[in-house]
Each structure stands twice: as C-alpha cells, then as structure tokens.
Design a protein around this motif. Structure first.
Motif, PDB file in Angstrom:
ATOM      1  N   MET A 180       0.847  -1.178   0.000  1.00 48.47           N
ATOM      2  CA  MET A 180       0.000   0.000   0.000  1.00 48.47           C
ATOM      3  C   MET A 180       0.888   1.235   0.000  1.00 48.47           C
ATOM      4  N   SER A 181       0.702   2.084  -0.993  1.00 51.72           N
ATOM      5  CA  SER A 181       1.564   3.245  -1.139  1.00 51.72           C
ATOM      6  C   SER A 181       1.214   4.364  -0.159  1.00 51.72           C
ATOM      7  N   GLU A 182      -0.071   4.575   0.084  1.00 51.55           N
ATOM      8  CA  GLU A 182      -0.507   5.616   1.018  1.00 51.55           C
ATOM      9  C   GLU A 182      -0.443   5.092   2.450  1.00 51.55           C
ATOM     10  N   PRO A 183      -0.106   5.963   3.410  1.00 53.96           N
ATOM     11  CA  PRO A 183      -0.088   5.509   4.805  1.00 53.96           C
ATOM     12  C   PRO A 183      -1.469   5.066   5.269  1.00 53.96           C
ATOM     13  N   VAL A 184      -1.502   4.009   6.068  1.00 54.36           N
ATOM     14  CA  VAL A 184      -2.767   3.486   6.573  1.00 54.36           C
ATOM     15  C   VAL A 184      -3.100   4.188   7.883  1.00 54.36           C
ATOM     16  N   GLU A 231     -13.035   0.097  18.567  1.00 56.46           N
ATOM     17  CA  GLU A 231     -14.489  -0.035  18.483  1.00 56.46           C
ATOM     18  C   GLU A 231     -14.830  -1.499  18.237  1.00 56.46           C
ATOM     19  N   LEU A 232     -15.486  -2.104  19.206  1.00 54.01           N
ATOM     20  CA  LEU A 232     -15.844  -3.515  19.140  1.00 54.01           C
ATOM     21  C   LEU A 232     -17.345  -3.623  18.943  1.00 54.01           C
ATOM     22  N   ARG A 233     -17.738  -4.189  17.800  1.00 55.15           N
ATOM     23  CA  ARG A 233     -19.159  -4.277  17.468  1.00 55.15           C
ATOM     24  C   ARG A 233     -19.545  -5.743  17.284  1.00 55.15           C
ATOM     25  N   THR A 234     -20.330  -6.262  18.226  1.00 55.49           N
ATOM     26  CA  THR A 234     -20.812  -7.633  18.127  1.00 55.49           C
ATOM     27  C   THR A 234     -22.183  -7.642  17.466  1.00 55.49           C
ATOM     28  N   GLY A 235     -22.565  -8.805  16.953  1.00 53.50           N
ATOM     29  CA  GLY A 235     -23.840  -8.918  16.256  1.00 53.50           C
ATOM     30  C   GLY A 235     -23.899  -8.071  15.002  1.00 53.50           C
ATOM     31  N   ALA A 236     -22.743  -7.830  14.396  1.00 52.61           N
ATOM     32  CA  ALA A 236     -22.655  -6.961  13.223  1.00 52.61           C
ATOM     33  C   ALA A 236     -22.407  -7.809  11.979  1.00 52.61           C
ATOM     34  N   ALA A 237     -23.472  -8.162  11.280  1.00 50.43           N
ATOM     35  CA  ALA A 237     -23.355  -8.988  10.077  1.00 50.43           C
ATOM     36  C   ALA A 237     -22.893  -8.134   8.905  1.00 50.43           C
ATOM     37  N   VAL A 238     -21.877  -8.604   8.215  1.00 40.37           N
ATOM     38  CA  VAL A 238     -21.340  -7.887   7.046  1.00 40.37           C
ATOM     39  C   VAL A 238     -21.939  -8.489   5.783  1.00 40.37           C
ATOM     40  N   THR A 239     -22.389  -7.626   4.887  1.00 45.65           N
ATOM     41  CA  THR A 239     -23.015  -8.093   3.651  1.00 45.65           C
ATOM     42  C   THR A 239     -22.132  -7.913   2.425  1.00 45.65           C
ATOM     43  N   ALA A 240     -21.168  -7.001   2.486  1.00 47.16           N
ATOM     44  CA  ALA A 240     -20.297  -6.777   1.326  1.00 47.16           C
ATOM     45  C   ALA A 240     -19.026  -6.064   1.775  1.00 47.16           C
ATOM     46  N   VAL A 241     -17.937  -6.353   1.067  1.00 45.26           N
ATOM     47  CA  VAL A 241     -16.672  -5.660   1.309  1.00 45.26           C
ATOM     48  C   VAL A 241     -16.142  -5.117  -0.007  1.00 45.26           C
ATOM     49  N   ALA A 242     -15.381  -4.052   0.094  1.00 43.58           N
ATOM     50  CA  ALA A 242     -14.709  -3.436  -1.045  1.00 43.58           C
ATOM     51  C   ALA A 242     -13.521  -2.669  -0.485  1.00 43.58           C
ATOM     52  N   PRO A 243     -12.530  -2.359  -1.295  1.00 44.72           N
ATOM     53  CA  PRO A 243     -11.423  -1.560  -0.782  1.00 44.72           C
ATOM     54  C   PRO A 243     -11.920  -0.286  -0.095  1.00 44.72           C
ATOM     55  N   GLY A 244     -11.579  -0.167   1.179  1.00 43.04           N
ATOM     56  CA  GLY A 244     -11.939   1.036   1.917  1.00 43.04           C
ATOM     57  C   GLY A 244     -13.337   1.073   2.484  1.00 43.04           C
ATOM     58  N   ARG A 245     -14.126   0.001   2.325  1.00 46.24           N
ATOM     59  CA  ARG A 245     -15.526   0.084   2.755  1.00 46.24           C
ATOM     60  C   ARG A 245     -16.090  -1.302   3.075  1.00 46.24           C
ATOM     61  N   CYS A 251       0.018 -11.168   3.531  1.00 46.41           N
ATOM     62  CA  CYS A 251      -1.419 -11.390   3.750  1.00 46.41           C
ATOM     63  C   CYS A 251      -2.276 -10.420   2.946  1.00 46.41           C
ATOM     64  N   ARG A 252      -1.744  -9.881   1.862  1.00 48.95           N
ATOM     65  CA  ARG A 252      -2.529  -9.025   0.976  1.00 48.95           C
ATOM     66  C   ARG A 252      -3.319  -9.883   0.001  1.00 48.95           C
ATOM     67  N   THR A 253      -4.560  -9.501  -0.258  1.00 45.70           N
ATOM     68  CA  THR A 253      -5.380 -10.188  -1.244  1.00 45.70           C
ATOM     69  C   THR A 253      -5.189  -9.532  -2.599  1.00 45.70           C
ATOM     70  N   SER A 254      -5.973  -9.972  -3.576  1.00 49.09           N
ATOM     71  CA  SER A 254      -5.884  -9.385  -4.910  1.00 49.09           C
ATOM     72  C   SER A 254      -6.536  -8.008  -4.998  1.00 49.09           C
ATOM     73  N   ALA A 255      -7.250  -7.583  -3.962  1.00 49.11           N
ATOM     74  CA  ALA A 255      -7.885  -6.262  -3.944  1.00 49.11           C
ATOM     75  C   ALA A 255      -7.020  -5.297  -3.157  1.00 49.11           C
ATOM     76  N   PRO A 256      -6.762  -4.110  -3.667  1.00 47.43           N
ATOM     77  CA  PRO A 256      -5.899  -3.157  -2.952  1.00 47.43           C
ATOM     78  C   PRO A 256      -6.490  -2.772  -1.600  1.00 47.43           C
ATOM     79  N   GLY A 257      -5.637  -2.813  -0.587  1.00 48.07           N
ATOM     80  CA  GLY A 257      -6.073  -2.419   0.743  1.00 48.07           C
ATOM     81  C   GLY A 257      -6.894  -3.455   1.476  1.00 48.07           C
ATOM     82  N   VAL A 258      -7.067  -4.643   0.904  1.00 49.93           N
ATOM     83  CA  VAL A 258      -7.833  -5.710   1.555  1.00 49.93           C
ATOM     84  C   VAL A 258      -6.881  -6.854   1.892  1.00 49.93           C
ATOM     85  N   PHE A 259      -6.858  -7.233   3.150  1.00 42.91           N
ATOM     86  CA  PHE A 259      -6.009  -8.307   3.654  1.00 42.91           C
ATOM     87  C   PHE A 259      -6.893  -9.478   4.090  1.00 42.91           C
ATOM     88  N   ALA A 260      -6.278 -10.641   4.250  1.00 42.81           N
ATOM     89  CA  ALA A 260      -6.980 -11.797   4.820  1.00 42.81           C
ATOM     90  C   ALA A 260      -6.003 -12.552   5.697  1.00 42.81           C
TER      91      ALA A 260
END
Length: 408
Positions: free
Chosen positions: A1-5, A77-91, A265-274
């Motif tokens: 990642m070129s930009e600081p996280v 910030e710890l959020r339980t019971g938080a179902a994720v429906t979609a991921v994308a770089p940065g969101r 641990c970088r995936t094929s999507a920028p800014g997304v790790f696994a």
C-alpha cells in the motif's frame, strides 16, 4: 500500500483479528480500529471448546480474547452482532444498511463446520461456535452413548472429553486410520490405539448415509450397518467462509476455497487483507490453508507489520497441538507422504518424538508428551540440512547439541 494506513476494520473477531489489533496498538498505531463480529459474544478463543470448556473445566469468561475494558482503554471499536453483507477496498457494508469506511480491510471470517448430506436434525451437533459447545456441554452428562463422525483432531478431543465424563463413545472414521493423511500409517496407528485403549469404539472405513430419529435417540446409518446413539457430533472438517471475497471479485482457491494472500497477507484487492483460517497461500501448483491458532496469530502479526511498514520475518513451519486422553500431542511442519519416520523416545510409553525425513532432512515432527522438543524441531526445519539418524533417535544426545554440530 503506497498511502499511509490511518484506519483498519476487521471483518471477523477471532484469533487473527484480535492479534492484528493488539499488535497495532502495541506498536503505536493510533488510528481508528473497528472489530466486527457477526456473533453476539465478545471475541473468544475456539480451541478450548472441544476440551476444557466441554468438560466444564473452563467457563465463558475463560474464553474471552478481547473484552470491552481493553477495547475501551485502547480505543478499539468492538461491534458484536454486526453482520457484514459486502466488502470493497476502503468500505464494509453491514446488514443494518450502515457501513464502515477504513483505509484497510482485514477479512478474518474463519471457517464453518462441514456438513454431510442426510446427516442433520435435533440430535446432530456440529462443533464450531461457543453456542455449539454450550449445547454439547449441557447434553453430555445425560448421554449414555455418543457417536462422533470423524477421527481428526476435533473428533478425538470430543471423544476424549466425553470419555472423561463417563460417556460411551463410538467414533466413525471414513479412512482406514484416524489422522492418516497428516501423520502417515505408523503414527496414525498409534492414534487409533490411543482411542481404543481409552474405551472408544473406533470403527474405520465407515461411510455415513443418514441419521434417523428414534423414540430414545438416533440411528446412524453406516456402510457396515446401523449404530444407535443418544447424540451425534459431526467433525468432518470445515469450509472457509470466503463468500464475501468471492462476491467482491477477490481471488480465492477455486478448488478448496479460501482467500488467496501473498507473504504479507494481501489479497488481490488493494487495501484488503486476509488472515487466519480463511486465508490460503500459493504453494507449488496449488494452495495451502492452515487452520490453527498459531498460524492465525502469526498472520495477524504479519498484517499489523505490513500496515506499519515494518519488516515481516520469514514464515515458520506450521505448528499445532491437541490434548487427548491425558496426553499432549504437537505437530510441527507437514509430513510428506512416504517420508521416513525416525523415533526418539518410546512409542510404547507414549513419550516420544517422531521425525519425518526426506533426503535426510527433517520435514515434520509429531511430539507426544515432548513439548520441549518443539523449539529444536523448528530450528531443524529452518536449517534444512542433512541430519544423522542415529543421533536424532538417541535420547541421550541433546537436540540443540545436534543442531550446533550440523550448523557448524
């Protein structure tokens, strides 16, 4: 990642996610950290679910990996019971219609228990979550006979815990021996003997077709006839929870599943790790996915270092442990098929380390009541040099002295 996280959101709250946020805070990362869990519980560790927790030797509080006090004190910030429906770089999109934005996203979604066609019902348990473990723990004292489908680590630990509580146990294993693929025929035979010597009715070569309820319990239909029981535990492996990655167009193992990552641990999507159980790495013509706490912790640390721009140490050989029938078992490395086995100690006394060698080099080891050998085994694996068999097998020859001789 070129930009600081400056911020991170983890999808999942298991070992890999918690290891990542803890290391980031220890190393001075002061940006926003959000941990999302689809379960209603605080982040918890899973290994005790089939052992101490199942036997009643540990409670829910003993499982907690990250509590609200630590999270508040370290601005997580710890959020339980938080179902994720979609991921994308940065969101990350949530089931309630909200979203979380962050510079980096960590997929730490883990795995789910594998199911078998025709094997379901009120008297069938798949042990993966703390809810599964509570259900089984509460049922065990009232059982006469438990059937465990699968003779791997989880199956063995459940069988061991149930026998300790006085429950009659039948283990139905599809292969000719339990743990055959991981340990080879000699050590798999040792594990089979361990089962049977502790009163487990181990039946190998069994295919399961259905589970049918009866007035008193269930009948398990197998390739060699029916088996009656009060309850059935299915422990036949797991399936990576990579659906979010697939929907996002992130590369996955097309054969066995799992999110493909590189050495950082970088995936094929920028800014997304696994990281953790869901992540896999390319090895040769295929992919390898390791489902153990040590790997999840290590990969969590790798993600943290990558986000901080720090050097990542070379990966060590995989290592896992299991407590079964009053014995501590540890495995380091991957035992190649057909490897020569050199034993140090006594198999009969259940106090030994079995080394797996190819080309005179140690490729893996199976340690029974010999946790002290593990650091030397890891060093031998990293050295990747020919080892004299006689000294390796000689209990009077110190393994670290052997290392010094080889590396000199």
């Amino acid at each position: 990642m070129s930009e600081p996280v400056r911020s991170l959101v983890t999808v999942g709250a298991g070992q890999a996610a918690v290891a990542t946020v803890r290391m980031l805070r220890r190393r001075g990362f002061d940006g926003p950290l959000t941990v999302l869990s689809d379960e209603p519980h605080l982040p918890y560790q899973r290994p005790p679910l089939s052992k101490e927790f199942l036997r009643g030797d540990a409670g829910s509080a003993d499982l907690v990996l990250l509590d609200e006090t630590w999270a508040a004190a370290h601005d997580v910030e710890l959020r339980t019971g938080a179902a994720v429906t979609a991921v994308a770089p940065g969101r990350v999109e949530l089931g309630d219609g909200s979203h979380v934005s962050a510079d980096a996203v960590l997929l730490a979604t883990g795995v789910r228990a594998r199911t078998l066609p025709g094997v379901s019902g009120d008297r069938v348990v798949h042990l993966r979550t703390v809810g599964d473990a509570v259900r089984l723990r509460d049922a065990l004292p009232g059982l006469r006979r438990l059937v465990v489908v699968g003779g791997g680590l989880i199956g063995a630990e459940v069988a061991s815990s149930a026998r300790e509580l006085g429950v009659e146990v039948v283990v139905l294993e599809a292969g000719p021996l339990p743990m055959l693929g991981a340990l080879g025929p000699d050590m798999a035979a040792f594990c089979a003997g361990l089962y049977r010597d502790h009163g487990v009715d181990l039946r190998c070569g069994q295919e399961i077709s259905a589970v049918s309820p009866t007035a008193a319990g269930v009948v398990v239909e197998t390739s060699s006839g029916p088996v009656e029981a009060d309850l059935v535990v299915v422990a036949v492996g797991s399936v990576p929870r990579d659906e979010l990655a697939r929907a996002a167009g992130i590369a996955v193992d097309p054969v066995r599943g799992g999110v493909v990552v590189d050495e950082l641990c970088r995936t094929s999507a920028p800014g997304v790790f696994a990281a953790g159980d869901v992540a896999c790495r390319a090895v040769g013509d295929g992919f390898v996915r390791v489902e153990h706490v040590d790997n999840a912790t290590t990969q969590g640390g790798t993600v943290a270092r990558a986000l901080l721009g720090k050097a990542v140490p070379p990966p060590e050989a995989p290592w896992f442990w299991s407590d079964q029938f009053d014995l501590n078992l540890q495995v380091v490395g991957h035992a190649p098929a057909g490897a020569e086995v050199v034993v140090r100690g006594s198999v009969a006394d259940r106090d030994f380390t079995a080394f797996y060698l190819t080309a005179d080099r140690v490729r893996a080891a199976f340690c029974v009541e010999r946790g002290g050998d593990v650091p030397a085994v890891r060093a031998l694996l990293a050295l990747d040099a020919p080892v004299p068999r006689a000294q390796l097998a000689d209990d009077d020859h110190d393994l670290f002295d052997l290392l010094d001789t080889i590396s000199a």
